[in-house]
Every structure is written in C-alpha cells, then in structure tokens.
Enzyme design. Structure first.
Site, PDB file in Angstrom:
ATOM      1  N   GLN A 287       0.797  -1.113  -0.014  1.00 24.11           N
ATOM      2  CA  GLN A 287       0.152   0.088  -0.496  1.00 24.11           C
ATOM      3  C   GLN A 287       0.686   1.497   0.313  1.00 24.11           C
ATOM      4  O   GLN A 287       0.300   2.421  -0.313  1.00 24.11           O
ATOM      5  CB  GLN A 287      -0.852   0.094   1.024  1.00 24.11           C
ATOM      6  N   ASN A 288       2.409   0.911  -0.007  1.00 17.88           N
ATOM      7  CA  ASN A 288       3.409   2.423   0.519  1.00 17.88           C
ATOM      8  C   ASN A 288       3.334   2.851  -1.360  1.00 17.88           C
ATOM      9  O   ASN A 288       3.511   2.328  -1.973  1.00 17.88           O
ATOM     10  CB  ASN A 288       4.201   1.849   0.959  1.00 17.88           C
TER      11      ASN A 288
ATOM     12  N   HIS B 285      -1.360   1.468  -3.931  1.00 17.22           N
ATOM     13  CA  HIS B 285      -1.784   2.867  -4.083  1.00 17.22           C
ATOM     14  C   HIS B 285      -0.980   4.208  -5.339  1.00 17.22           C
ATOM     15  O   HIS B 285      -1.145   5.392  -4.276  1.00 17.22           O
ATOM     16  CB  HIS B 285      -2.041   3.622  -2.367  1.00 17.22           C
TER      17      HIS B 285
ATOM     18  N   CYS C 145      -0.533  14.057 -14.539  1.00 19.52           N
ATOM     19  CA  CYS C 145      -1.605  15.025 -15.282  1.00 19.52           C
ATOM     20  C   CYS C 145      -3.013  14.862 -14.469  1.00 19.52           C
ATOM     21  O   CYS C 145      -3.342  14.278 -14.503  1.00 19.52           O
ATOM     22  CB  CYS C 145      -1.934  15.075 -16.799  1.00 19.52           C
TER      23      CYS C 145
ATOM     24  N   CYS D  10       0.901  20.281 -16.725  1.00 21.99           N
ATOM     25  CA  CYS D  10       1.013  19.182 -17.611  1.00 21.99           C
ATOM     26  C   CYS D  10       2.261  19.502 -18.517  1.00 21.99           C
ATOM     27  O   CYS D  10       1.601  20.511 -18.881  1.00 21.99           O
ATOM     28  CB  CYS D  10      -0.017  18.286 -17.371  1.00 21.99           C
TER      29      CYS D  10
ATOM     30  N   CYS E  29      -0.073  18.829 -21.935  1.00 21.83           N
ATOM     31  CA  CYS E  29      -1.554  19.597 -22.534  1.00 21.83           C
ATOM     32  C   CYS E  29      -0.839  21.203 -22.214  1.00 21.83           C
ATOM     33  O   CYS E  29      -2.240  22.020 -22.733  1.00 21.83           O
ATOM     34  CB  CYS E  29      -2.776  19.179 -21.727  1.00 21.83           C
TER      35      CYS E  29
ATOM     36  N   ASN F 162       3.580  -6.477  13.169  1.00 23.05           N
ATOM     37  CA  ASN F 162       3.148  -4.871  13.455  1.00 23.05           C
ATOM     38  C   ASN F 162       3.544  -4.906  15.076  1.00 23.05           C
ATOM     39  O   ASN F 162       3.185  -5.955  16.272  1.00 23.05           O
ATOM     40  CB  ASN F 162       1.839  -5.328  13.511  1.00 23.05           C
ATOM     41  N   PRO F 163       4.604  -4.104  16.033  1.00 23.52           N
ATOM     42  CA  PRO F 163       4.634  -3.852  17.534  1.00 23.52           C
ATOM     43  C   PRO F 163       2.967  -3.262  17.464  1.00 23.52           C
ATOM     44  O   PRO F 163       3.043  -4.200  19.226  1.00 23.52           O
ATOM     45  CB  PRO F 163       5.230  -2.704  17.563  1.00 23.52           C
TER      46      PRO F 163
END
Ligand code: BJW
Length: 262
Positions: free
Chosen positions: A105-106, A123, A131, A157, A160, A224-225
């Site tokens: 997801q990073n 992601h 653009c 951009c 364009c 996970n901590p």
C-alpha cells in the site's frame, strides 16, 4: 518486544513449507527508515489537518497548492530515506518460495529501492506525478526528476499545458489500479501463507486481503508492534514487534541455510 519463540518457530515452519506466499505491506515497514506512517504523517505544520482532508480529489480541487506542498514535503522525506532490514528480508524471500507476491500500500518506492523487482503497488508512487486533467495517465506520467517545482503550486502538465500535475497516488474515493487490485486479490485467494506487515488494516479494499486469504484457507501472519485493532482467529498468527527485526528473524528461522542468514 520479542514474539514467543514457539510462535516464531511455528510460523517459520509454515513459511518453509509454503508453496505460495503473498505479503501485504503498509506504512509500518518504512517507519524504521524514518518515513512517518500515514497516520503519523501529520505533525508540525501539518498537525491541524487530517489525512482525509489532504489525500482526496476534493482537497486537491479545493486547494491544489496546499495538497501539492504536503506531497512535496513527503517526497523530500522519502528521497532522504533508505530501505531497512524489513524491506531487505522481503527481497530474500522469493529466492526460497516457489511463488511469491509482494503487494504494497506504500507510495514510497522503498521496496523497489531495496531490490524487490516485482511489486504490486496498490496506492501508486509518491515520486511520480501525472496530469490532473484529461491527459491519459500513461502519456502524462513523470518521475520527479522530470518536472520543475514552482513556488505557487503544482507544475503544469507539459503535455497539455491546460491542467496541473497531481501526485500519481490513489486518494480516498478513487479506484485502485484495476490490474494491481486484480492480481492482489487473486494471490490472496490462492496463497497458503499471507503475511500482513505494518498496516493498520483500516483502508479498503487492501484491508480485506488478509481476511480473504484466511477465508480461502491460508495461514495469516500479522507483523506489527501494536496488535490493537488486528483480527485474531484460529489460523491468524501474531508476530508482535517491528518489521525490521521480525522479518529478518523469520527469514533466518525458516531458511537457516540461506547466505543472508549467515
Ligand atoms: C509498524 C512499525 C514497525 C509502526 N514495524 N509495523 C468499505 C468500507 C468503508 C469504506 C470503504 C470501503 N471501501 C472503500 C471505502 C472507502 C475508502 C476507505 O477504505 N476508507 C476507510 C478510511 C474506511 N477506500 C477508498 O476510498 C479506496 N478506493 C476505493 O475503494 O474505491 C472504490 C470505492 C470508493 C468509495 C466508496 C466505495 C468504493 C482508496 C483508498 C486509497 C488509500 N490511499 C491512501 C493515500 C495514498 C497516498 C498518500 O500516501 O498520500 O493510502 S490512504 C493511506 O492509508 C495510504 C496508505 O497506503 C493506507 C493504509 O495505511 P497503512 O499503510 O495501514 O498505514 P497506517 O499509518 O494506518 O498504519 C501503520 C501501521 O504500522 C500501524 O498499525 C502501526 O502500528 C504499524 N507500525 N511501526 C511494523 N516498525
């Protein structure tokens, strides 16, 4: 914080036996590289905002300069960061597992910079822009070395010259890249071991992937901590601790013969 040796051995045994492994990473794997997690990213000048107020198409439409500034600050942070032992452990795994899929997801590209060559990015990537108007993504996509920053907002951009650039990331309310989501879903449904690393597991549809894997019969391992908010269940194993410590330990325990374990 060290998970009990018996749980580490149990998970290592499953990893050694697995034919198909899928890994989902979230912001926590980059925390030890100095990149704040998504929900920790709003500190200092940004503390008065909530992520949902900046990472949306509506926020960008309302105040493109503000949103671009936030991403510019985060790009600077990512550029200064280096991959850590957690990212590197995931470069090692495909050498031992018959079929391995790394889903992230990073948006920080640290898996690629660590040496992972096939990364399913759900992601997007903060180091790219495209653009914000009508240009197709593939013809307007730029790496950060290819645009020039302006003081008053996002650059135009260059294709364009009508719309501005926007970060090439997926904001709340936007669709994920269909091919990436399709591949992630298929691998979650077909793997025998699913590792969920450094994610709060609140943002859909990525948050559903571990449970899709569990329903399909895979063992799910959460690294996970902070296990608050993570699911528990018969086939869900918790390895509590930072990814930069736990992942190398796991790889060493599962594949002691690996040169990386020496
Ligand atoms: C460590 C550690 C260490 C610390 N080692 N670990 C179903 C129900 C309800 C809502 C929805 C739904 N389906 C869709 C939605 C809407 C929405 C959503 O999920 N909202 C939720 C808030 C409920 N989803 C979407 O809009 C998605 N689009 C979509 O589904 O389209 C169709 C649709 C739209 C609308 C309605 C219905 C359907 C798009 C989601 C895009 C997410 N984009 C972001 C921003 C990317 C760009 C940017 O970075 O600016 O992606 S949001 C943000 O969250 C970012 C992250 O990738 C993502 C996940 O965060 P992550 O990685 O889990 O980080 P944290 O910070 O939350 O957690 C860090 C974890 O690390 C913690 O657990 C720590 O303990 C741990 N940690 N140190 C290991 N050393």
């Amino acid at each position: 914080m060290t998970p009990p040796a018996a749980i580490m051995q149990e998970v290592a045994g499953r990893l050694r036996a697995a034919k198909r492994v899928a890994v989902l990473t979230g912001a926590g794997i980059s925390a030890e590289s100095g990149v704040p997690t998504f929900r920790d990213a709003l500190t200092g000048l940004w503390a008065r905002f909530r992520p949902e107020e900046l990472a949306t198409p509506e926020a960008f439409a309302r105040d493109p300069a503000l949103v671009w500034r936030w991403y510019r600050m985060r790009r600077d942070m990512v550029r200064a960061a280096e991959p850590n032992a957690g990212h590197r452990a995931l470069v090692e795994l495909p050498r031992h597992v018959p079929r391995f899929t790394l889903i992230t997801q990073n948006v920080d590209a640290l898996h690629r910079r660590a040496g992972s060559t096939d990364v399913v990015e759900l992601h997007g990537d903060i180091t790219r822009a495209r653009c914000a108007g009508a240009c197709p993504r593939d013809t307007s996509l730029l790496h950060e070395s290819e645009w020039t920053e302006r003081d008053d907002g996002p650059p135009l951009c260059s294709r364009c010259s009508a719309a501005s650039l926007r970060p090439d990331v997926v904001w709340f309310g936007e669709m994920l890249p269909p091919a990436a989501l399709e591949r992630a879903t298929a691998e979650a449904g077909a793997c025998d071991l699913f590792l969920s690393v450094g994610t709060s597991n609140v943002v859909e549809p990525a948050a559903s992937l571990p449970w899709l894997a569990a329903r399909a019969g895979a063992a799910v391992v959460v690294v996970n901590p902070d296990m608050a908010g993570q699911r528990s269940g018969a086939n869900i194993h918790h390895l509590a601790g930072p990814a930069g410590t736990i992942l190398p330990q796991l790889v060493r325990a599962a594949f002691p013969e690996s040169p990386a374990s020496a």
